[in-house]
Design a protein around this motif. Structure first.
Motif, short mmCIF file in Angstrom:
data_model
loop_
_atom_site.label_atom_id
_atom_site.label_comp_id
_atom_site.label_asym_id
_atom_site.label_seq_id
_atom_site.Cartn_x
_atom_site.Cartn_y
_atom_site.Cartn_z
N GLY A 115 0.79 -1.21 -0.07
CA GLY A 115 -0.03 -0.12 -0.04
C GLY A 115 0.79 1.07 0.08
N TYR A 116 0.14 2.49 0.35
CA TYR A 116 1.05 3.78 0.33
C TYR A 116 0.98 4.06 1.57
CZ TYR A 116 -0.01 3.71 -4.65
OH TYR A 116 0.03 3.28 -6.04
N PRO A 117 1.87 5.05 1.97
CA PRO A 117 2.84 5.78 0.82
C PRO A 117 3.80 4.72 0.43
CG PRO A 117 2.88 6.78 3.20
CD PRO A 117 2.04 5.69 3.34
N LEU A 118 4.25 5.19 -0.98
CA LEU A 118 5.18 4.40 -1.46
C LEU A 118 6.51 5.23 -1.81
CD1 LEU A 118 4.74 2.07 -4.46
CD2 LEU A 118 6.07 3.98 -4.95
N VAL A 119 7.67 4.39 -1.73
CA VAL A 119 8.80 5.11 -1.99
C VAL A 119 9.58 4.29 -3.01
CG1 VAL A 119 11.10 5.65 -1.21
CG2 VAL A 119 9.16 6.28 0.21
N SER A 120 10.10 4.88 -4.07
CA SER A 120 10.63 4.19 -5.24
C SER A 120 11.89 4.56 -5.37
CB SER A 120 10.05 4.32 -6.41
OG SER A 120 9.82 5.37 -7.22
N ARG A 173 11.25 8.05 7.54
CA ARG A 173 10.36 9.11 8.13
C ARG A 173 9.04 9.35 7.32
NH1 ARG A 173 15.27 13.23 8.94
NH2 ARG A 173 16.09 12.38 10.79
N ALA A 174 8.91 8.75 6.16
CA ALA A 174 7.80 8.73 5.34
C ALA A 174 6.80 7.88 5.64
CB ALA A 174 8.21 8.63 3.81
N ASP A 175 7.36 7.11 6.72
CA ASP A 175 6.50 5.79 7.19
C ASP A 175 5.92 5.12 5.78
OD1 ASP A 175 5.51 4.13 9.09
OD2 ASP A 175 3.57 5.10 9.04
N ALA A 176 6.91 4.72 5.05
CA ALA A 176 6.61 4.19 3.51
C ALA A 176 6.06 2.71 3.91
CB ALA A 176 7.77 4.04 2.55
N LYS A 177 4.92 2.45 3.20
CA LYS A 177 4.32 1.17 3.21
C LYS A 177 5.12 0.21 2.31
CE LYS A 177 1.52 2.10 6.68
NZ LYS A 177 2.09 3.02 7.32
N THR A 178 5.34 0.95 1.24
CA THR A 178 6.05 0.22 0.18
C THR A 178 7.21 0.70 -0.29
OG1 THR A 178 3.87 -0.84 -0.57
CG2 THR A 178 5.65 -0.84 -2.22
N VAL A 179 8.36 -0.22 -0.65
CA VAL A 179 9.63 0.41 -1.14
C VAL A 179 9.73 -0.26 -2.26
CG1 VAL A 179 11.98 0.74 -0.78
CG2 VAL A 179 10.23 1.11 1.24
N THR A 207 26.01 7.12 -10.76
CA THR A 207 26.27 8.55 -10.19
C THR A 207 25.25 9.36 -9.71
OG1 THR A 207 26.12 9.46 -12.31
CG2 THR A 207 28.32 8.78 -11.78
N GLN A 208 23.99 8.80 -9.98
CA GLN A 208 22.73 9.62 -9.27
C GLN A 208 21.86 8.44 -8.93
OE1 GLN A 208 20.82 12.14 -12.33
NE2 GLN A 208 22.82 13.09 -12.72
N VAL A 209 21.03 8.95 -7.90
CA VAL A 209 19.81 8.04 -7.70
C VAL A 209 18.64 8.93 -7.45
CG1 VAL A 209 20.45 8.32 -5.19
CG2 VAL A 209 18.74 6.56 -5.61
N VAL A 210 17.56 8.71 -7.80
CA VAL A 210 16.40 9.56 -7.62
C VAL A 210 15.42 8.78 -6.97
CG1 VAL A 210 14.16 10.51 -8.94
CG2 VAL A 210 16.55 10.63 -10.02
N ILE A 211 14.94 9.52 -5.67
CA ILE A 211 13.98 8.90 -5.04
C ILE A 211 12.79 9.52 -4.99
CG2 ILE A 211 14.75 10.27 -3.00
CD1 ILE A 211 13.92 7.94 -0.83
N SER A 212 11.59 8.68 -5.14
CA SER A 212 10.22 9.26 -5.51
C SER A 212 9.31 8.64 -4.25
CB SER A 212 9.53 8.66 -6.85
OG SER A 212 10.66 8.96 -7.91
N PHE A 213 8.38 9.88 -3.79
CA PHE A 213 7.35 9.45 -2.90
C PHE A 213 6.31 9.93 -3.27
CE2 PHE A 213 4.86 11.49 0.35
CZ PHE A 213 4.75 10.41 1.30
N THR A 214 5.22 8.90 -3.25
CA THR A 214 3.92 8.92 -3.55
C THR A 214 2.97 8.52 -2.46
OG1 THR A 214 4.28 7.89 -6.02
CG2 THR A 214 2.08 8.33 -5.19
N GLU A 215 2.25 9.85 -2.01
CA GLU A 215 1.48 9.43 -0.73
C GLU A 215 0.39 8.72 -0.87
OE1 GLU A 215 -0.34 12.21 2.81
OE2 GLU A 215 0.68 13.06 1.13
N GLU A 216 -0.37 8.52 -2.02
CA GLU A 216 -1.56 7.84 -2.43
C GLU A 216 -1.90 7.24 -3.71
OE1 GLU A 216 -4.51 10.54 -0.82
OE2 GLU A 216 -4.58 11.64 -2.76
N GLU A 217 -2.68 6.34 -4.01
CA GLU A 217 -2.62 6.00 -5.38
C GLU A 217 -3.24 6.95 -6.27
OE1 GLU A 217 -4.79 1.97 -7.70
OE2 GLU A 217 -5.37 2.41 -5.40
N GLY A 218 -2.62 7.26 -7.24
CA GLY A 218 -2.91 8.18 -8.33
C GLY A 218 -2.43 9.57 -7.77
#
Length: 109
Positions: A33-38, A91-97, A50-61
């Motif tokens: 589930g959400y929040p999701l971090v990729s 800290r994001a309390d990510a349910k999914t990574v 040389t780079q990493v992109v972290i994305s945070f999605t709080e809810e579906e859609g």
């Protein structure tokens, strides 16, 4: 005195390994589930990110929020970056990574 200096040089490697293991454990859990971090690593070659992109999605859609970290070396082995990624996940309390496998190509402009 030499053993202390040697231990100090080895300590960062243990920290980066610990952070990487904790991130990998979160990824291995799968979707919960959400929040999701990729995470997605980028590099000019498939051997070094040389780079990493972290994305945070709080809810579906929801619109993902992204942050990019750049390393002078390999971001996967950068203690500061790996520790920061772990802190963001916690800290994001990510349910999914999730993590994109391998290293994506860094486009040349």
């Amino acid at each position: 005195m030499a053993p202390t200096q040697q231990a100090q040089r080895q300590a960062p490697i243990m920290h980066v390994d610990k952070a990487k293991k904790r991130i990998a454990k979160q990824v291995k859990k799968g979707f919960h589930g959400y929040p999701l971090v990729s995470l997605e690593y980028f590099g000019k070659t498939p051997d070094s990110a040389t780079q990493v992109v972290i994305s945070f999605t709080e809810e579906e859609g929801g619109e993902p929020q992204q942050q990019t970290f750049v390393s002078g070396g390999d971001a996967r082995e950068d203690e500061t970056i790996q520790s920061t990624l772990l802190k963001i996940i916690e800290r994001a309390d990510a349910k999914t990574v999730t993590e994109v496998d391998g290293i994506s190509s860094l486009g040349e402009n």
